[in-house]
Design an enzyme around this catalytic site. Structure first.
Site, mmCIF file in Angstrom:
data_model
loop_
_atom_site.group_PDB
_atom_site.id
_atom_site.type_symbol
_atom_site.label_atom_id
_atom_site.label_comp_id
_atom_site.label_asym_id
_atom_site.label_seq_id
_atom_site.Cartn_x
_atom_site.Cartn_y
_atom_site.Cartn_z
ATOM 1 N N GLU B 60 0.805 -1.221 -0.025
ATOM 2 C CA GLU B 60 -0.230 -0.002 -0.016
ATOM 3 C C GLU B 60 1.049 1.319 0.154
ATOM 4 O OE1 GLU B 60 -0.759 -2.629 1.592
ATOM 5 O OE2 GLU B 60 -2.892 -3.050 1.016
ATOM 6 N N HIS B 129 -11.760 -5.292 9.565
ATOM 7 C CA HIS B 129 -12.106 -4.914 8.335
ATOM 8 C C HIS B 129 -13.721 -4.310 8.385
ATOM 9 C CE1 HIS B 129 -8.864 -7.357 7.005
ATOM 10 N NE2 HIS B 129 -9.190 -7.277 5.896
#
Ligand SMILES: Cc1ncc(C[n+]2csc(CCOP(=O)(O)OP(=O)(O)O)c2C)c(N)n1
Ligand SMILES: Cc1ncc(C[n+]2csc(CCOP(=O)(O)OP(=O)(O)O)c2C)c(N)n1
Ligand SMILES: [Mg+2]
Ligand SMILES: [Mg+2]
Lengths: 326, 339, 326, 339
Positions: B60, B129
């Site tokens: 990322e 999440h």
């Protein structure tokens, strides 16, 4: 486009160009040191004296259309790429005449028209951004390349790993230039890094990694040029480790007492400017007299630049609200 | 107008921008060959090819940073963060780098990148999440933040975000990807950043909602079955938020209730409530009220997660309590008995 | 301490232990697959079938006092370390009987008393935490070690690089176990990683890196044991690359159509459970009859465990407010 | 009581905890041999040795994560983030991992780590080294956040943070490291988390301040020279903040002014203002007022940076305007003429 910057950049191609620019960088940073002691410089400022050959070699090898991301230790790189002493000193002293109007400071010099993006104060942050610049040119087939300049300490941060891997997988035209000056702040490289040659880390990404004499401006120039050629010819990224040294402490607040006795002297014996001077004299490009004439000329110019900077106004308060959004 | 699922609206917005602007590229994990973990980039690799639609390694920091650099170099990258949490390993590139590019270059450089991230609770992905995490992108001068509430805004806000000259984060409520809504495609369907949208008009209270709490607010109004009527304002953009529209509505209704998928402590609604209370000091019929999630991680268990996010029932009951008492009802976790 | 978990852990040391546990893991995940299709499992769940030898080998080599950090693909690891099928299935179906009371779900199994810390749903996040567990034991001289289990895709994230470097510099007692199952989600390793053997990346940190047959539970066990011994004897960290394969897709929503034809069959020919079974028969430890008896016994137990889990209550709403702060 | 600089108070707090608890260790860049970039760990390596006081590589994700792991394993690590911005490359470990450890293990595991970070503007470090960034650590159930306003609280809050069973972030206003204050060392000097401290008592207005804005608020009161009097409340802990003390004070004064080193958009003060306005609905004499920084990156130039952070002059003028008009004055950047 800023004509003077372009001319200054072009001047690096002349026989005396690298010597002159390295001399100028040294003089500017000595001046910054004085200005700092006089209280004209806020926060911290990171001198690159001893590392001038890397900055000039990179700038000499790169095209003005190539992008360079570099660190808070960026005075030399900025001057090498073409910024003027006045706009560099002006920025560091917070004047509107500065390359960022006094809004950035020592750690955030910028000159987009000669490829210098606002320098990065976060260790490692410039690497992914350079990868992105390389991605853009790959997508548009503009034929440009990108160069990320960073330190040895940055080789231990995640962004280094991810950036080299991504650049390798996508065969991006980017050159990773590690300025290994043996220290990350006050910590010697051996205490933070288990390998002695950071260039070896290139193997983890199956890209070429080379150790370069960072005190020899010609060696730096040709190594970077070679890597840039490979990059432009779809050869992918290269990791170059420049062995160099910073004469001063990490920042102006650091006396660098952690260095073993004699280490500095040993490096001073391979001072990049002195080395280049002897070369020029040996190969008959210049005489000692000519060189010292140049030295005094530059000294005078830099003194004038500092005066001009300090004479310039500070930015207006309302300016801080400008350019927050494009 | 076409009725499509939100994920299809996202695909269409990306396709239209890729079509109309050659500088637009897409980056993300499994967005190309696989069409995205939530199929929000499906078919785009085939249409626009591997140079512009790219699968990335699990890096990322590198690909978000690469998007910043590519944007500074003239492209308009759109990055997909599969789950907004993953930005937690790369936030520096967005907040400390991209958001400052224009300022530090005095406008000479810009970073017109868009970060799309699926966000929020409701699907049982567990506490790492299911966070919404809008606060990571607020209080960041130079950064904008939009949140669609369905297919229409997912299409319109994303196109506006990609065209914006600066960095924009679009948090797509994951729970809505499968929901259908009428969408007007094309230029007319673009939803400008910074403007709220009134989805219902009434007199008793102004419900300010964002993302998935917009359908929640609408359902709450239906459950009220005429007991009270409400202006329902879909903020659409959280940074900058549309002060005018909200204040004007509350000036009319005299009451403000913000429905947030955010923790009681630190949630975005306080800024709305405080601003409006200041603008309309002395004019409000009741204190501004926030209906939020509790200060806890998102639970996995279905009954718990359903209780965690504000439900239409909860909103309806909190609104009626506010109307009845003129005081703030306590949040459900401080009240005794089932809510 | 949970007596049953400890007993189950100890059972791995018996001649049939590894075979039994791998068989159980396979059976539990087949059951989870059914429960998922029946709508009893929320979000996503990541099966490890095909990788059982890695989970069991790691657990067999580690002591219950050693810490293991692993990923969302952790069902096998949890069962191998000692958690019971009921508490694993219970967690995945959101029951209060689950190892996290139904609050964590498939990606967050936990059993601290046998060394399993809540499994990590963020790629790479378990590595620094394992490094910290190793740091703690180095500081307290407790003689424990830590094991970080992660995937091939995680080898491209910054946390991998930083963790190996830090562990190397501090000579920490930690073993990095990379489960190279050839894919990161839907992406084949060649598309994300320029090197073929991730073990080679150990060189970037001057630590040992070995490739291990991840389908051979004995090979995994001895490789991990050797690395743990080195770790406990101040030999520092090791990177072990387990070559393995996941039979199912990345998660239950993935049909894994991206895999080349025949690849799965080829790996099925080296199924870790079948390999272990043949070994046991060859060296006379067991007969085919005994093994199939074990298989049906385990199948029955697992079916019962699933029934018990589904029969258990769901957690109370008020519980979500508990344990937010210790 | 001893008068010491804030940096010395930090050293003393760390020394006392290292002394009294063998599980306390320190991690950070150049904190050992060099004694810290701000000399806030000076002398601790010599006293406690290299096993407990450790210099790290430039690897925030690894050493912050290592602190999380070491904490879970029974130590009490104290991490120094030299500048809070550096947390931007490692936030995941704190927010998505550490803050959820207790919840996910149902209390079986804890992560008693403390993250110390220097934060804020005022010293000319430029926009990537001058942000306060408290919002990164708010809206995160499971995480606490304390902010000292000088040597006394730097000592007392840090010791309380280290002893807290969960993860705590302590943001040390960099501009205060050199400031002197009387400190009571030892157990009696520990400042419990979650409690505010009244540093001045008055009747006209309640000034809620945090960190470096506490001395600003005090200076503003002095400048008022009796024109108005104020309760000045030093929050000390931002998460959780002391609702009781603040509400009680505003109930007495009838006016609330929050002085924030945070952007106007997204700053923490809104939560204080909104909560109090709700609790005291109908009882306030004026709308709650926030005095904040503008929505801009922190400028390098000295005159600009001095204008950027709320000054005593600005606070005093905003308070008088509030008292005179009973309305919120516009922030300085929206007013014409010099403020
Ligand atoms: C992410 C991050 N961590 C820490 C710092 C603080 N810091 C600034 S410079 C520096 C040392 C960097 O060393 P090196 O990479 O060798 O570059 P050099 O300063 O020697 O040129 C550190 C730790 C930072 N700016 N960013
Ligand atoms: C930081 C982060 N980025 C992305 C993801 C989404 N994600 C979950 S699993 C996965 C693939 C990981 O592959 P690998 O490391 O090989 O492990 P495997 O799933 O194959 O066991 C990805 C990208 C994540 N959870 N965390
Ligand atoms: Mg260095
Ligand atoms: Mg994998």
């Amino acid at each position: 486009m800023n004509g003077e910057r372009q001319l200054r950049r072009a001047a690096l191609a002349t026989p005396l160009g690298p010597f002159e620019r390295m001399t100028e960088i040294r003089a500017v940073e000595e001046r910054i040191q004085i200005l700092y002691n006089e209280g004209h410089v806020r926060g911290s400022t990171h001198l690159s004296n001893g590392q001038e050959a890397v900055a000039v070699g990179v700038a000499a090898a790169a095209r003005p259309t190539d992008i360079v991301t570099c660190t808070y230790r960026g005075h030399g790189q900025a001057l090498a790429l073409g910024l003027t002493p006045t706009e560099v000193i002006g920025e560091i002293t917070g004047r509107s005449i500065g390359c960022a109007g006094g809004h950035g400071g020592s750690m955030h010099l910028a000159g987009p028209d000669v490829g210098l993006w606002p320098t990065f104060a976060i260790v490692g942050a410039g690497l992914p951004v350079a990868v992105g610049a390389a991605l853009a040119t790959q997508v548009t087939q503009a034929g440009h390349a990108a160069i990320a300049v960073f330190g040895d300490g940055a080789a231990n941060i995640g962004a280094f790993h991810e950036s080299l891997n991504l650049a390798a997988i996508w065969r991006l035209p980017v050159v990773f230039v590690c300025e290994n000056n043996l220290y990350g702040e006050y910590t010697r490289i051996q205490l933070s890094t288990p390998v002695s040659d950071l260039a070896d880390r290139a193997a983890a990404y199956a890209i070429p990694g080379l150790v370069v004499d960072g005190q020899d401006v010609a060696a730096v120039t040709s190594a970077v040029r070679e890597a840039l050629d490979r990059a432009r010819n779809d050869g992918g990224p290269t990791l170059l480790e420049m062995k160099t040294y910073r004469y001063s402490g990490h920042s102006k607040s650091d006396p660098a007492t952690y260095r073993p006795a004699g280490e500095l002297d040993q490096w001073l014996r391979r001072d990049p400017i002195t080395l280049e001077a002897s070369k020029l004299i040996e190969n008959g490009t210049a005489t000692e007299e000519q060189l010292s004439a140049i030295r005094s000329l530059i000294a005078a110019k830099v003194q004038q630049a500092a005066a001009d900077a300090l004479a310039a106004p500070e930015p207006e308060a309302a300016e801080m609200l400008m350019h927050v959004h494009p | 107008m076409t009725k499509v699922r939100m994920r299809q609206a996202v695909v269409q917005a990306l396709a239209d921008e890729l079509e109309s602007d050659p500088t637009v590229i897409l980056l993300g994990e499994d967005i190309a060959a696989a069409g995205g973990a939530f199929k929000a980039t499906e078919g785009l690799l085939d249409r626009f090819g591997p140079v512009r639609v790219r699968d990335t390694p699990i890096s990322e920091m590198a690909f978000l940073g690469a998007a910043v650099g590519a944007a500074m170099a003239g492209l308009r990258p759109v990055v997909e963060m599969m789950f907004v949490e993953f930005t937690g390993v790369a936030l520096d590139q967005l907040v400390t780098e991209a958001a400052k590019v224009s300022y530090l270059s005095r406008g000479e450089l810009t970073a017109p990148l868009t970060v799309r991230a699926s966000a929020g609770a409701g699907l049982g992905f567990g506490c790492q999440h299911s966070q919404f995490l809008d606060h990571w992108f607020r209080a960041t001068p130079g950064l904008k933040l939009a949140v669609p509430s369905g297919a229409r805004t997912a299409y319109g806000l994303l196109r506006a975000a990609i065209r914006d000259p600066g960095p924009v984060v679009v948090l797509e409520p994951r729970v809505l990807y499968g929901e259908r809504e009428d969408v007007e495609f094309g230029e007319a369907g673009i939803v400008p950043l910074g403007r709220a949208h009134r989805v219902a008009s009434g007199d008793d209270v102004t419900l300010v909602a964002l993302g998935a709490t917009v359908p929640t607010g609408v359902a709450a109004l239906q459950q009220a079955a005429g007991a009270w009527s409400a202006d329902i304002v879909d903020l659409q953009t959280l940074v900058p938020w549309d002060r005018e529209t909200v204040v004007e509505s509350v000036r009319h209704t005299g009451r403000l209730v913000v429905v947030e998928e955010a923790p009681y402590s630190g949630g975005w609604g306080s800024e709305i409530c405080d601003y409006v209370a200041g603008e309309l000091f002395g004019e409000l019929k009741a204190p501004a009220l926030r209906v939020t999630t509790p200060d806890a991680p998102v639970p996995y268990s279905q009954p718990l997660e359903e209780r965690f996010v504000p439900s239409p029932e909860l909103v309806a009951s909190q609104v009626s309590q506010l109307l009845a008492t003129g005081r703030r009802p306590a949040p459900w976790w401080e009240q005794s008995g089932p809510q």
